[in-house]
Write a protein that holds these residues in place. Structure first.
Motif, PDB file in Angstrom:
ATOM      1  N   THR A 199      26.064  -4.790  15.357  1.00  0.00           N
ATOM      2  CA  THR A 199      24.805  -3.812  14.650  1.00  0.00           C
ATOM      3  C   THR A 199      25.257  -3.097  13.427  1.00  0.00           C
ATOM      4  O   THR A 199      24.521  -3.939  12.137  1.00  0.00           O
ATOM      5  CB  THR A 199      23.911  -3.489  15.520  1.00  0.00           C
ATOM      6  N   GLY A 211       8.064  -3.843  20.315  1.00  0.00           N
ATOM      7  CA  GLY A 211       9.320  -2.496  19.127  1.00  0.00           C
ATOM      8  C   GLY A 211       9.937  -3.474  18.823  1.00  0.00           C
ATOM      9  O   GLY A 211       9.447  -4.904  18.104  1.00  0.00           O
ATOM     10  N   GLU A 212      10.783  -3.256  17.904  1.00  0.00           N
ATOM     11  CA  GLU A 212      11.524  -4.011  17.276  1.00  0.00           C
ATOM     12  C   GLU A 212      12.742  -5.299  17.104  1.00  0.00           C
ATOM     13  O   GLU A 212      12.389  -5.380  18.998  1.00  0.00           O
ATOM     14  CB  GLU A 212      12.599  -2.592  15.818  1.00  0.00           C
ATOM     15  N   SER A 213      14.084  -5.280  17.161  1.00  0.00           N
ATOM     16  CA  SER A 213      14.632  -5.892  17.771  1.00  0.00           C
ATOM     17  C   SER A 213      15.558  -5.467  18.499  1.00  0.00           C
ATOM     18  O   SER A 213      15.442  -3.799  18.779  1.00  0.00           O
ATOM     19  CB  SER A 213      16.177  -6.716  15.866  1.00  0.00           C
ATOM     20  N   ARG A 240      23.858  -0.456  12.839  1.00  0.00           N
ATOM     21  CA  ARG A 240      23.430   0.412  12.622  1.00  0.00           C
ATOM     22  C   ARG A 240      24.103   1.605  13.224  1.00  0.00           C
ATOM     23  O   ARG A 240      24.210   1.563  14.621  1.00  0.00           O
ATOM     24  CB  ARG A 240      21.965  -0.022  13.281  1.00  0.00           C
ATOM     25  N   TRP A 286      21.795  -9.141  19.649  1.00  0.00           N
ATOM     26  CA  TRP A 286      20.921  -7.961  19.156  1.00  0.00           C
ATOM     27  C   TRP A 286      20.065  -8.478  18.030  1.00  0.00           C
ATOM     28  O   TRP A 286      19.467  -7.411  17.630  1.00  0.00           O
ATOM     29  CB  TRP A 286      22.150  -6.718  18.090  1.00  0.00           C
ATOM     30  N   ASP A 287      20.064  -8.916  17.702  1.00  0.00           N
ATOM     31  CA  ASP A 287      18.995  -9.107  16.053  1.00  0.00           C
ATOM     32  C   ASP A 287      17.598  -9.967  16.941  1.00  0.00           C
ATOM     33  O   ASP A 287      16.545  -9.615  16.112  1.00  0.00           O
ATOM     34  CB  ASP A 287      19.567  -9.950  14.935  1.00  0.00           C
ATOM     35  N   PRO A 314      14.247 -10.724  18.887  1.00  0.00           N
ATOM     36  CA  PRO A 314      12.842  -9.492  19.028  1.00  0.00           C
ATOM     37  C   PRO A 314      13.207  -8.668  20.674  1.00  0.00           C
ATOM     38  O   PRO A 314      13.583  -9.656  21.410  1.00  0.00           O
ATOM     39  CB  PRO A 314      11.792 -10.740  19.590  1.00  0.00           C
ATOM     40  N   ARG A 351      17.561   2.953  20.205  1.00  0.00           N
ATOM     41  CA  ARG A 351      17.013   4.236  20.228  1.00  0.00           C
ATOM     42  C   ARG A 351      17.986   5.646  20.180  1.00  0.00           C
ATOM     43  O   ARG A 351      18.269   5.459  21.389  1.00  0.00           O
ATOM     44  CB  ARG A 351      15.457   4.366  20.973  1.00  0.00           C
ATOM     45  N   ALA A 403      17.824  -2.496  17.310  1.00  0.00           N
ATOM     46  CA  ALA A 403      17.389  -1.406  16.937  1.00  0.00           C
ATOM     47  C   ALA A 403      16.998  -0.066  18.399  1.00  0.00           C
ATOM     48  O   ALA A 403      17.186   0.354  18.334  1.00  0.00           O
ATOM     49  CB  ALA A 403      16.028  -1.896  16.454  1.00  0.00           C
ATOM     50  N   GLU A 404      15.881  -1.308  19.535  1.00  0.00           N
ATOM     51  CA  GLU A 404      15.246  -0.417  20.505  1.00  0.00           C
ATOM     52  C   GLU A 404      16.606   0.155  20.959  1.00  0.00           C
ATOM     53  O   GLU A 404      16.117   1.341  22.270  1.00  0.00           O
ATOM     54  CB  GLU A 404      14.658  -1.857  21.429  1.00  0.00           C
TER      55      GLU A 404
END
Length: 348
Positions: free
Chosen positions: A79, A217-219, A81, A209-210, A212, A226, A222-223
């Motif tokens: 991702t 929550g987010e994508s 991230r 991964w992108d 919802p 955390r 992203a979730e």
């Protein structure tokens, strides 16, 4: 040497020493923010120095822990991230230290990659520094290993090393007894265990991964990224307040495998699965992956990231203290006679 006749260099072999030096300069401000009493030197030396007595200890025992982030890194890399896996790395180490009653003092990291990308590595190390700030420990050193041919493009691996101290006579677990109350501190999701199964479930669900997150929550990426919750400050405050007999960090093996690590011979634990609410991410994983309760309580933390075994007379006060420090606390069971962890009720 005649370069036309086969001259070569370390850079041509795939190792860029200048990039490593640039990374050290870039991360120095982040590391400096983690300085605490006892830190004696910054980054750049052959070794790092720390004085436990300057940190306030009289007769300290040193406690060491090492860990990684596992295949959660795959999601971070895929991702892009990269700012939170450093927090995970710190959390996995320092949350183990406090289970011995130790205060984390300093942290070192190891980042291995095929080709050093300064921007990528800086994001990771800045996350490590952020985790150290949360834990109150100093980032005093580390190693970046550039190893061409060992890792694919963009891939890397992480390991962390934390050192803490506890006064002699203060080591946990100590005094865990039948009837002790088990207080469960809520997790912030999946934390850093079970991601090989998580990724398998996501692949079977056909999700990117992108997309919802199906549980809100987010994508999805992203979730699932955390970061692992760092319990250091509130838990050490509870230990110092008195009445904490043992602490279990709920990582690989879940409640089933980690609670017995703090129980004396002949004692077990009774856990009420209905005492806390299962976080939505685990509800989705259970449904999408066809997981049974045993899988949720063995592979995953099932919503409980740390368990404290406390004296019954102190359970109320310690719950109030921990909640006042921002933790979500549930009375999840008691220490019992027998062996192992016995579950009753249902996860809700």
């Amino acid at each position: 040497m005649d370069r036309d006749r086969g001259g070569s260099s370390y850079r041509q072999a795939g190792v860029d020493i200048e990039a490593g030096a640039a990374l050290v300069e870039r991360i120095k401000p982040a590391a400096a923010r983690t300085a605490r009493p006892g830190s004696l030197a910054g980054l750049g030396g052959f070794g790092a120095l720390f004085d436990p007595r300057a940190a306030g200890f009289d007769d300290p025992l040193l406690v060491a822990a090492t860990d990684g982030v596992g295949t959660k890194l795959r999601i971070a890399i895929d991702t892009g991230r990269l700012d939170t896996v450093g927090i995970d790395l710190v959390a996995m180490c320092v949350n183990d230290l406090i289970c011995q009653g130790a205060e984390p003092l300093f942290f070192l990291d190891y980042l291995a990659t095929g080709k050093l990308e300064v921007g990528q590595a800086a994001q990771v190390v800045e996350g490590i520094a952020a985790g150290c700030e949360r834990a109150g420990c100093a980032l005093i050193g580390g190693e970046t290993a550039e190893m061409p041919g060992m890792y694919g493009a963009g891939d890397f691996d992480l390991a962390g090393f934390a050192i803490g101290a506890v006064e002699r006579g203060g080591v946990l677990p100590a005094g865990v007894a039948e009837g002790d109350v088990l207080l469960g501190l809520a997790s912030d999701g999946v934390h850093s265990n079970g991601y090989s199964l998580v990724r398998r479930i996501v692949a079977r669900a056909g999700l990117g991964w992108d997309a919802p997150a199906p549980f809100g929550g987010e994508s999805l990426g992203a979730e699932l990224l955390r970061p692992t919750r760092i319990y250091v400050r509130p838990v050490l405050e509870a230990v110092r307040a008195g009445g904490v007999h043992g602490l279990a960090h709920v990582t690989g093996g879940g409640l089933s495998e980690n609670l017995p690590r703090i129980l004396p011979e002949g004692l077990g634990a009774g856990i009420d699965l209905g005492a806390w609410r299962l976080p939505p991410v685990f509800g989705w994983l259970a449904e999408a992956g066809g997981l049974e309760t045993r899988e949720l309580t063995t592979t995953f933390n099932a919503g409980i990231g740390m368990v404290a075994a406390v004296a019954p007379a102190r359970a109320g006060a310690l719950t109030a203290l921990l909640e006042g420090a921002g933790e979500r606390v549930a009375r999840i069971g008691t220490v019992t006679r027998g062996q192992g962890v016995r579950f009753h009720g249902q996860l809700a």
